[in-house]
Design an enzyme around this catalytic site. Structure first.
Site, PDB file in Angstrom:
ATOM      1  N   HIS A  14       6.637  -5.350  -0.635  1.00 39.59           N
ATOM      2  CA  HIS A  14       5.235  -5.034  -0.937  1.00 39.59           C
ATOM      3  C   HIS A  14       5.082  -5.195  -2.446  1.00 39.59           C
ATOM      4  CE1 HIS A  14       6.348  -2.325   2.408  1.00 39.59           C
ATOM      5  NE2 HIS A  14       5.099  -2.359   2.800  1.00 39.59           N
ATOM      6  N   ASP A  26       6.475  -2.310  -4.390  1.00 36.53           N
ATOM      7  CA  ASP A  26       7.938  -2.098  -4.428  1.00 36.53           C
ATOM      8  C   ASP A  26       8.548  -2.672  -5.695  1.00 36.53           C
ATOM      9  OD1 ASP A  26       7.532  -1.352  -1.783  1.00 36.53           O
ATOM     10  OD2 ASP A  26       8.207  -3.291  -0.989  1.00 36.53           O
TER      11      ASP A  26
HETATM   12  C1  XLS Z   1       5.659   1.140   8.301  1.00 34.81           C
HETATM   13  C2  XLS Z   1       5.794  -0.304   8.350  1.00 34.81           C
HETATM   14  C3  XLS Z   1       5.910  -0.994   7.003  1.00 34.81           C
HETATM   15  C4  XLS Z   1       5.638  -2.470   7.171  1.00 34.81           C
HETATM   16  C5  XLS Z   1       5.302  -3.184   5.912  1.00 34.81           C
HETATM   17  O1  XLS Z   1       5.803   1.828   9.292  1.00 34.81           O
HETATM   18  O2  XLS Z   1       6.857  -0.619   9.178  1.00 34.81           O
HETATM   19  O3  XLS Z   1       7.132  -0.740   6.413  1.00 34.81           O
HETATM   20  O4  XLS Z   1       6.704  -3.108   7.769  1.00 34.81           O
HETATM   21  O5  XLS Z   1       4.187  -2.664   5.293  1.00 34.81           O
END
Ligand code: XLS
Ligand code: NI
Ligand code: NI
Length: 435
Positions: A99, A102
């Site tokens: 993301h 991150d």
């Molecule tokens: C949360 C999601 C997230 C997505 C990406 O539950 O799994 O981590 O994979 O935003």
């Protein structure tokens, strides 16, 4: 400088190896059904769970204190890039996912935030060049910042919608620059807590508007990666609009977006929705919507997304069965959307976690390939539905009979005979392939 100096490059040593820092099943170069294992599996590191997660939970603060944690924000972000690439190289992971939030710290203004991002993306780009590691998908975090308390694309506040649009635009630019194979929308807070304050119709329309704008912008900048939606039924909101594959397909079709998106299916989200992982994969596959996978597992005794590393060979086998039956990954791959437990405080635990996940899916791949080569289920299923290949069955499938004609036919039947579904026998056969 090395962050994981305790660990050498992890190698395949075969199933009899006693070395816990080796692969027993994941042999990247081994060819299965005409393709290298690493190209079947396309393992990816999740940046957030691996490099930024602190192990916080609602009752406790961070426990996973890493070497980079005492640095200032931008220095920390740079150290994480270095650590991440060292980690991927040591495990032989050829892809990663992230993301925006991150990789670089947010700032007081959007402009500064984007500047921070650019600086880190430069570094990521050079590490990608150095190592050959690729970006599986990018995404934007539109759920952590308090700004998104009412949602992003579904916020009641138009300024927040615009802010989300700016983040998506920027994340798309970054993903394109890093040659990402895809872009994921996981609707972190796209849902509701109560209908008493919610205009559901406007929220759904707006969510579709945001997605449409994203695809239009992608066309404008020539981003050719695949768009995905990642379904999840609940958490953080009580009801997430992207509930499950069936709900998302209906949404996409309603708003004419179904040709632009595929699914990124997460194991733990499937079970939260009351489905098996295989169910979600199957539904996507038969509708031409199979795209990518977030590999993890949940705890069936807990009602939330525990994001544990996958260790269940049975589930992994069935997931790889669906993947192979879908023709394998093209733009997608297996992203470990999984984190070590908060008491697993050593960086070594990260290695054990990934080794376990990779070996589990490698074993699953081998078993699934064998099952498909032997047509174990295909032959059984073909036979089970044989009645539709002739006589009245053939007419039904070809649309050649009316309800009246079927009624006339049924009146001539004296005795209807059904064969056994043989579930237990098939389960035993599946187990025999796994053992
Ligand atoms: C949360 C999601 C997230 C997505 C990406 O539950 O799994 O981590 O994979 O935003
Ligand atoms: Ni996920
Ligand atoms: Ni999740």
């Amino acid at each position: 400088m090395a962050f994981f100096s305790k660990v050498e490059k992890i190698k395949f040593e075969g199933k009899d190896s006693k070395n816990l820092l080796s692969f027993r099943h994941y042999n990247p170069e081994e060819v299965i059904m005409g393709k290298k294992m690493k190209d079947h599996l396309k393992f990816a590191m999740s940046y957030w769970h691996t490099l930024t997660a602190g192990g916080n939970d609602p009752f406790g603060d961070a426990t996973l204190i890493r070497e980079w944690d005492n640095l200032l924000p931008m220095e920390k972000a740079k150290a994480r890039v270095k650590a991440g690439f060292e980690f991927m190289e040591k495990l032989g992971l050829e892809y990663f996912c992230f993301h925006d939030k991150d990789i670089a710290p947010e700032a007081d203004t959007l402009e500064e935030y984007f500047k921070n991002l650019d600086e880190i993306v430069d570094l990521i780009e050079s590490e990608m060049k150095r190592t050959g590691i690729k970006l599986l998908w990018g995404t934007s975090n539109m759920f952590s910042n308090p700004r998104f308390l009412h949602g992003a694309g579904t916020s009641c506040n138009a300024d927040v919608f615009a802010w989300a649009a700016a983040q998506v635009k920027n994340a798309l630019d970054i993903t394109k620059r890093l040659d990402g194979q895809g872009y994921v929308f996981w609707g972190g807070r796209e849902g509701y807590e109560t209908l008493l304050n919610t205009d559901m119709k406007l929220e759904l329309d707006n969510l579709a508007r945001l997605l449409t704008l994203a695809t239009e912008y992608a066309d404008e900048i020539g981003f050719e990666g695949q768009f995905y939606i990642e379904p999840k039924p609940k958490e953080p909101t009580k009801h997430q609009y992207d509930f499950d594959v069936a709900t998302v397909m209906n949404f996409l079709r309603t708003y004419n977006l179904d040709k632009k998106f595929k699914m990124n299916i997460e194991a733990n989200h499937a079970t939260l929705a009351g489905h098996t992982f295989q169910h979600e994969l199957r539904l996507a596959r038969i509708n031409g919507m199979f795209g990518s996978i977030d590999a993890n597992k949940g705890d069936l005794l807990l009602g939330w997304d525990t994001d544990q590393f996958p260790t269940d060979v049975y589930d992994a086998t069935l997931a790889m069965y669906e993947t192979l039956m879908a023709g394998g990954f093209t733009t997608g791959g297996l992203n470990f959307d999984a984190k070590v437990r908060r008491a697993s405080t050593d960086t070594l635990d990260l290695f054990y976690a990934y080794i376990g996940g990779m070996d589990t899916f490698a074993k699953g791949l081998k078993v699934a390939a064998k099952l498909i080569e032997d047509k174990v289920f295909e032959n059984f299923i073909e036979k089970r539905y044989e009645s539709y290949t002739r006589g009245v069955g053939k007419d039904i499938v070809e649309g050649k009979v009316t309800l009246k004609e079927l009624a006339e036919y049924a009146l001539t039947l004296k005795d209807v005979k059904n064969d056994s579904g043989r579930q237990e026998m098939l389960e035993n056969i599946l187990n025999n392939y796994i053992y």
